[in-house]
Design a protein around this motif. Structure first.
Motif, short mmCIF file in Angstrom:
data_model
loop_
_atom_site.label_atom_id
_atom_site.label_comp_id
_atom_site.label_asym_id
_atom_site.label_seq_id
_atom_site.Cartn_x
_atom_site.Cartn_y
_atom_site.Cartn_z
N ARG A 32 9.32 2.77 -3.81
CA ARG A 32 9.83 1.61 -4.54
C ARG A 32 11.05 1.01 -3.85
NH1 ARG A 32 11.28 3.34 -9.93
NH2 ARG A 32 10.88 5.40 -9.07
N TYR A 80 7.56 -1.29 -2.81
CA TYR A 80 6.59 -1.84 -3.78
C TYR A 80 7.20 -1.89 -5.17
CZ TYR A 80 5.44 3.21 -4.37
OH TYR A 80 5.48 4.56 -4.55
N GLY A 81 6.59 -2.72 -6.02
CA GLY A 81 6.93 -2.72 -7.44
C GLY A 81 8.16 -3.50 -7.84
N ARG A 94 2.65 -6.31 -1.71
CA ARG A 94 1.69 -5.23 -1.93
C ARG A 94 0.50 -5.37 -0.99
NH1 ARG A 94 1.25 -0.54 -5.25
NH2 ARG A 94 -0.54 0.36 -4.22
N GLN A 121 7.35 8.29 -12.22
CA GLN A 121 7.05 6.92 -12.64
C GLN A 121 5.58 6.63 -12.34
OE1 GLN A 121 10.06 4.54 -13.25
NE2 GLN A 121 10.87 6.60 -13.60
N GLN A 122 4.95 5.92 -13.27
CA GLN A 122 3.51 5.67 -13.12
C GLN A 122 3.18 4.98 -11.80
OE1 GLN A 122 1.52 7.09 -15.47
NE2 GLN A 122 -0.04 6.71 -13.90
N ILE A 123 4.01 4.05 -11.39
CA ILE A 123 3.68 3.29 -10.17
C ILE A 123 3.66 4.21 -8.94
CG2 ILE A 123 6.08 2.57 -9.73
CD1 ILE A 123 4.86 -0.14 -8.77
N ASP A 124 4.55 5.19 -8.91
CA ASP A 124 4.56 6.14 -7.78
C ASP A 124 3.37 7.10 -7.86
OD1 ASP A 124 7.00 5.18 -6.65
OD2 ASP A 124 8.11 6.27 -8.19
N ASP A 126 0.51 6.52 -9.25
CA ASP A 126 -0.69 5.75 -8.89
C ASP A 126 -0.76 5.56 -7.38
OD1 ASP A 126 -1.33 5.53 -11.54
OD2 ASP A 126 -0.62 3.47 -11.76
#
Ligand code: GTP
Ligand code: MG
Length: 201
Positions: A32, A80-81, A94, A121-124, A126
């Motif tokens: 991130r 990202y994010g 992205r 964290q969900q984004i990581d 995923d």
């Protein structure tokens, strides 16, 4: 023990087709925005201003190649994010990252950086899952370890490992770094050296 003799900036671009064609092995840093990717590259090379850093997220927007010892690359990627600049730019970034990961044959290892202070964290999760499924060789780096106590670090990483094992059969290599205190440098560089040597065999 890996010795960094030279570290030089080569090229920045958004297009994976324009990345260097010399097929030196490369090691990319992702995570991130603000997690400390560019700072880690500077710490590893011992060159403070090599990769541009900022206290504000969204600093690195391009794929940046740094040639080390005329032999292999460190690659600084955008984070990202990061939502601040709007969905359009976030999607563009992205897509730069995803295209790079999908197409870049020279990519030898991806370091996925996680801020050691935060819960999973969900984004990581995923992101890690997707790269694992795609067979991208990766390692995890917990950054900014100077910001919490040793006990807190142990607790946070134990929780993170437990969470990862819900998705992963086997954990990837895990490193701990502080760019502030220069810690974790030798371990990460030795890991890279081992892989470089294995490519020569
Ligand atoms: P983007 O390019 O925006 O995606 O961010 P980045 O992941 O490259 O982060 P960058 O290296 O620019 O660092 C972001 C901020 O975190 C800067 O203010 C750094 O000084 C700080 N920082 C990075 N690593 C560390 C660390 O190990 N310890 C501490 N205390 N601060 C750090
Ligand atoms: Mg950066």
């Amino acid at each position: 023990m890996m010795n960094i003799r030279t570290a030089e900036f080569v090229v920045s671009n958004v297009d994976v087709a324009r990345c260097p064609h010399d097929m030196h092995p490369e090691y990319a840093f992702i995570g991130r925005s603000n997690v400390g990717k560019s700072s880690l590259i500077n710490m590893l090379t011992g060159k403070k201003g090599l990769a541009m850093t900022s206290s504000k997220p969204g600093k690195t927007l391009l794929i940046n190649h740094f040639l080390i010892n005329n032999d292999w690359y460190l690659v600084d990627l955008p984070g990202y994010g990061y939502a601040q600049r709007g969905k359009k730019q976030r999607d563009e970034i992205r897509s730069i990252i995803d295209t790079y990961l999908e197409k870049r044959e020279a990519l030898t290892n991806l370091f996925v950086l996680l801020d050691c202070r935060h819960e999973p964290q969900q984004i990581d999760l995923d992101f890690l899952r997707t790269q694992g499924e795609n067979g991208i060789p990766l390692a995890i780096v917990f950054t900014k370890t100077d910001k919490i106590s040793t006990n807190q670090l142990k607790e946070n990483t134990a929780a993170y490992k437990a969470r990862l094992l819900e998705d992963w059969e086997e954990l990837p290599p895990i490193f701990f770094t502080s760019s502030e205190r220069n810690s974790g440098r030798d371990v990460v560089l030795n890991y890279i050296e081992k892989i470089n040597n294995s490519l020569l065999e």
